[in-house]
Design an enzyme around this catalytic site. Structure first.
Site, short mmCIF file in Angstrom:
data_model
loop_
_atom_site.label_atom_id
_atom_site.label_comp_id
_atom_site.label_asym_id
_atom_site.label_seq_id
_atom_site.Cartn_x
_atom_site.Cartn_y
_atom_site.Cartn_z
N GLY A 54 62.52 47.57 106.66
CA GLY A 54 62.16 48.06 108.00
C GLY A 54 61.36 49.34 107.92
N SER A 55 60.59 49.62 108.97
CA SER A 55 59.89 50.90 109.05
C SER A 55 60.86 51.97 109.53
CB SER A 55 58.73 50.80 110.03
OG SER A 55 57.77 49.93 109.54
N GLY A 56 60.39 53.20 109.54
CA GLY A 56 61.22 54.29 110.02
C GLY A 56 61.84 55.08 108.88
N HIS A 57 61.55 54.65 107.63
CA HIS A 57 62.09 55.35 106.46
C HIS A 57 60.99 56.08 105.69
CE1 HIS A 57 65.56 52.98 107.36
NE2 HIS A 57 64.96 51.85 107.04
N LYS A 105 66.41 46.31 99.17
CA LYS A 105 67.61 47.07 99.56
C LYS A 105 68.64 46.08 100.10
CE LYS A 105 65.52 50.08 102.39
NZ LYS A 105 64.23 49.36 102.40
N ASP A 110 67.18 41.98 104.93
CA ASP A 110 66.23 42.14 103.83
C ASP A 110 66.44 41.06 102.77
OD1 ASP A 110 66.41 44.74 105.22
OD2 ASP A 110 65.05 45.43 103.66
N HIS A 219 69.70 53.48 108.90
CA HIS A 219 69.15 52.80 110.08
C HIS A 219 69.80 53.31 111.34
CE1 HIS A 219 68.61 50.02 106.73
NE2 HIS A 219 67.51 49.71 107.33
#
Ligand SMILES: Nc1ncnc2c1ncn2[C@@H]1O[C@H](COP(=O)(O)OP(=O)(O)O)[C@@H](O)[C@H]1O
Ligand SMILES: Nc1ncnc2c1ncn2[C@@H]1O[C@H](COP(=O)(O)OP(=O)(O)O)[C@@H](O)[C@H]1O
Ligand SMILES: [Mg+2]
Ligand SMILES: [Mg+2]
Ligand SMILES: [Mg+2]
Ligand SMILES: [Mg+2]
Lengths: 331, 210, 331, 210
Positions: A54-57, A105, A110, A219
């Site tokens: 996911g994005s945001g990391h 991960k 995922d 998250h």
């Protein structure tokens, strides 16, 4: 919710666009499906490394694409695993004939999406392996649940496996080495504040002015335990204890100590945590021979930090020191 | 309406409309025990599904064709856990429903195939606080209804009711699969988002076929 | 106030300790008075570069100590200029016979303390010069006030002057070059949230859920104007407009575009700002040939960003590209 | 108490105690138009001053010796704008007060020297919303009082009153020097922190000498 964005829907595309424009010497953006690759092709005969999630990391994973680390990164929507077709496209693009190692991960989404992508890629006759990173010791009863999560330790797996691939290791050897890093790395994190996913518009959880969340994921998931705010040294002890215990590292061993910021914590605070974690390790006879401090695996604007310890031997140290040229790690 | 191809299109459009209406409810459920994206994920997926349906040059021949389009679209647009799960559910369902119209038995077979898809992909069993806890009672109720000789509308109605109840009952469960499992005991007291959307999907099937 | 600290009083010392432990290959801590120097002495005959200022802007300045950039950095208390004796000690330590250039951000306190330190150092027969960085176009009527502030542009001055010193330029030449960067760099920032100075315990100002502060400084000072939240693209226009106008950069010119995070803003948002700023510059015929995006000059945990534009010519580009080996900039 | 060396030590100790008591008030003033550190800065400085006074092996010979110790300590511990300003003020004052006891004239000279130090270092003039707006009226009132033949206690009292009023009047001013100048018009309506602490220093001088 106050964010420097144009709309929740445009965050991913515009981030990828800005990132690849700013680092066009290192990376290239692909659209439809979306992934990020090295600006130059994977050197022929080198095992390719692909990661994603996911994005945001950010900077994970795009910030680790380049010489000595990843060949492609696949960003999903915010905090949402990418889809199999995105991953498959990245695998195909990255492969230079020597096969591809996916670094995944450990999250249900995922793992499933990468699994499906591998099925698709194998149908294209690409040799693909995956390692699952699961360094987060905050998750208990791991055998009965989805298992430990993959968090900041992922960066160390990507760096060291990347160096092994550059050294010329074949797919089996790179996979074994990546697994060796996974086996020797543990992490645990704390949140002082929650983060706000743009489309949700509200914080993922709420903490009182004097509360912190121990064992947080990346998250915005709530953590293992909510406790009263303590000093940095006390919090460091709460995080490092389970990491050291689970890893079983002790007297006479060497370690890489990695203090990771969750995105909204000043560097000064990370160094204060680093300082005490290092002292605690050294008190236990563990020699900290390599260090990393900074925002590498983040949760948007969350304030907080995680501590990661990697047991080092000579091989891992050499591979850690090997040159790397990416937007976020460069030496 | 009979459970034909036309119905299957109405069904899926209805799901898309309901998901869009209720997406913040699902995201809120997911914020409580997950990562606050389930509503957004499904809405992104079903919006894309409707776009593809709108773009169809000719009407699909079987219900299976419709469900396969749903499956592949969800797989390539949703991501997360629910993308592969619902993608696989609809893919298996599409194989079980390669017919222009469903009778009670076929409706039950469709739901069982979806359950099987979710189980295979996610490896969860009943009681782990996942969408399985809606699919499993739904499949059982559907099988019972079909065995009683009821028609597709009645089968979907039975399934929908069981799914809704199953979703409701996830509140009491402790999660041991999916993201909510990280919360352990703290997951108790919250409704599982995926089970809730599964109930929506079956409720919509029942309502549109009436 | 939630922070990963042990006490407001211990923040500076423990940050310096953690930082120098984590980067012991690059830097060394000095106490009594406190400053940070390169781990190895300034190469003999090289002009030494010293900078400093209040803490809370990390990685500025300690993160820029090392080969190709600063020889010493002097951190004051949080948001408070260091004292003359600290600065003097750093100057003395850094000098390798070719003199010392101080890079000073334009704040009354910084300027006065550096002035006093220069008087002291000159009494020790060290050849010292200072350049004053004043890139912040948010401050109007500058001739009637304390003048424009020094903000993110400081990093660019330090990098380029550092490269000139390594190239072998003498003190006059390095000073001239640093001044050339100062003359060609402009910045402006925005805050979405205020920051909290540890000893103050309360945010420096308060913004409503839908308000932002345009023209913010880097010390939690309120900015020039408080406005309603807008999209990232609109905010980017508000920041870039005055920067471009004041710098007078236009068609056919080349630029380095630097989007700096204030400490609490996710990288994704910085890239969204970068993306639009780059487009706006290119629409005006300015070619962006170099870029920098990240948290380099921060205000603790403040959410926000600043945009800096540096007019580039061939000399400045070459010096920007020259190798640098510090904790925060490394290539 | 006469304005002797013993008094000067009491004065400085009293300043330290008052600064420590009121530091959050000063920091709040500085938060409003500056960077929220003025109270902390002065408290750090005067705490160090008291430590050095406590550590003195033998009593200082002149008031100037005491003020020089204050000056060098503030310079090496305060930083910011107020460190060099108060450091220079006390340094100049120490030169003007190289005597074991102050009469009215000498008290006035001490204050004028401090003002001169602040002006030289900070280059501000009256009306720019800085500590000058407390020092300048204080020096004028002190000079007037000394000219009227009043003693040190009366001179400090006159200076203290003028400084307090000057500090109060900074509220209406727009800052054009120091950090508050960045606020332009928005600095109006707030009291200048440095002028406020200058008033405290002189008020303390007057009170302790009574
Ligand atoms: N192993 C699994 N088997 C079945 N369903 C699962 C499993 N893991 C998660 N789920 C379902 O997925 C839902 C979450 O979906 P979503 O939020 O879209 O994905 P993610 O958890 O990746 O953010 C959960 O509420 C649960 O019903
Ligand atoms: N040029 C100047 N001349 C005189 N006084 C000044 C000048 N600049 C600032 N000051 C004084 O310094 C005070 C601020 O001190 P402080 O907060 O300790 O330092 P800083 O502004 O560096 O944070 C202001 O309130 C003002 O009275
Ligand atoms: Mg998700
Ligand atoms: Mg979710
Ligand atoms: Mg200050
Ligand atoms: Mg101040």
């Amino acid at each position: 919710m106050k964010k420097l964005i144009n709309s929740p829907e445009s965050v991913l595309a515009q981030t990828v666009e800005g990132f690849t424009l700013a680092h066009s010497d290192l990376v290239e953006a692909h659209t439809d499906p979306v992934f990020i690759s090295r600006a130059t092709p994977t050197p022929s005969g080198k095992v390719a490394l692909v990661s994603g999630g996911g994005s945001g990391h950010e900077p994970l994973h795009g910030g680790f694409v380049g010489d000595g680390m990843l060949d492609a990164a696949v960003p999903g929507a915010m905090f949402t695993s990418p889809t199999p077709d995105q991953i498959e496209a990245a695998i195909k693009h990255a492969d230079a004939g020597a096969g591809v190692l996916n670094i995944v991960k450990n999250y249900t989404g995922d793992v499933m999406n990468f699994e499906m992508a591998v099925e698709l890629a194998e149908a294209d006759d690409i040799n693909v392996r995956s390692v699952i990173v699961n360094d987060d010791v905050a998750v208990e009863d791991s055998t009965w649940t989805a298992g430990r999560r993959g968090v900041a330790g992922t960066v160390l797996v990507e760096k060291i496996a990347g160096a092994a691939a550059v050294r010329g290791d074949d797919l089996d050897a790179v996979t074994t080495l990546a697994q060796k890093v996974v086996d020797n790395v543990r992490s645990m994190g704390v949140a002082l504040t929650a983060c706000t996913v743009p489309h949700a518009g509200e914080p993922s959880f709420t903490l009182a002015e004097d509360e912190i969340e121990i064992g947080i994921g990346i998250h915005g998931e709530p953590g293992r335990e909510r406790i009263k705010l303590r000093t940095a040294d006390e919090i460091t002890e709460l995080l490092l204890g389970p990491v050291v215990e689970d890893l079983g590292i002790g007297n006479g061993e060497k370690a890489l100590l990695f203090v990771n910021g969750m995105g909204g914590t000043p560097a000064s605070e990370l160094y204060i945590v680093y300082r005490h974690a290092r002292k605690l390790l050294e008190d236990q006879g563990v020699e900290v021979t390599r260090s990393l401090v900074g925002n590498y695996v983040t949760s948007l604007e969350m304030q907080g930090a995680s501590i990661t310890v990697l047991r080092l031997d000579e091989e891992l140290t050499t591979l850690w020191d090997a040159p790397v040229k990416t937007a976020a790690l460069n030496w | 309406m009979t459970a034909d191809v036309q119905w299957s299109l109405s069904w899926i459009r209805d799901v898309a409309a309901r998901v869009s209406e209720r997406k913040s409810e699902f995201t809120t459920l997911d914020r409580e025990i997950g990562d606050a994206d389930h509503g957004e994920n499904l809405n992104r997926g079903f919006t894309a599904v409707v776009e593809r349906i709108d773009g169809l040059e000719q009407p699909p021949g079987t219900i299976g064709d419709v469900l396969k389009l749903v499956a592949t679209t969800l797989m390539s647009t949703v991501g997360g856990a629910s993308g592969p799960l619902y993608g696989t559910a609809f893919l298996r369902a599409s194989k079980a429903a390669a017919v222009p119209e469903l009778d009670g038995q076929a409706a039950s077979a469709l739901i069982s195939a979806a359950l099987e898809g979710v189980s295979t992909r996610g490896k969860a069993v009943v009681g782990e606080k996942t969408m399985i806890d809606a699919w499993a009672p739904a499949a059982a109720a559907a099988a019972q209804s079909a065995e009683n000789g009821e028609d597709a509308a009645q089968v979907f109605a039975a399934a929908a009711q069981a799914a809704a109840q199953g979703a409701e009952e996830t509140i009491e469960l402790k999660a041991t699969k999916g993201r909510a499992s990280y919360l352990g005991e703290r997951s108790v007291g919250h409704k599982d988002p995926g089970a809730t959307t599964t109930a929506l999907i079956l409720e919509s099937a029942a309502r549109t076929v009436q």
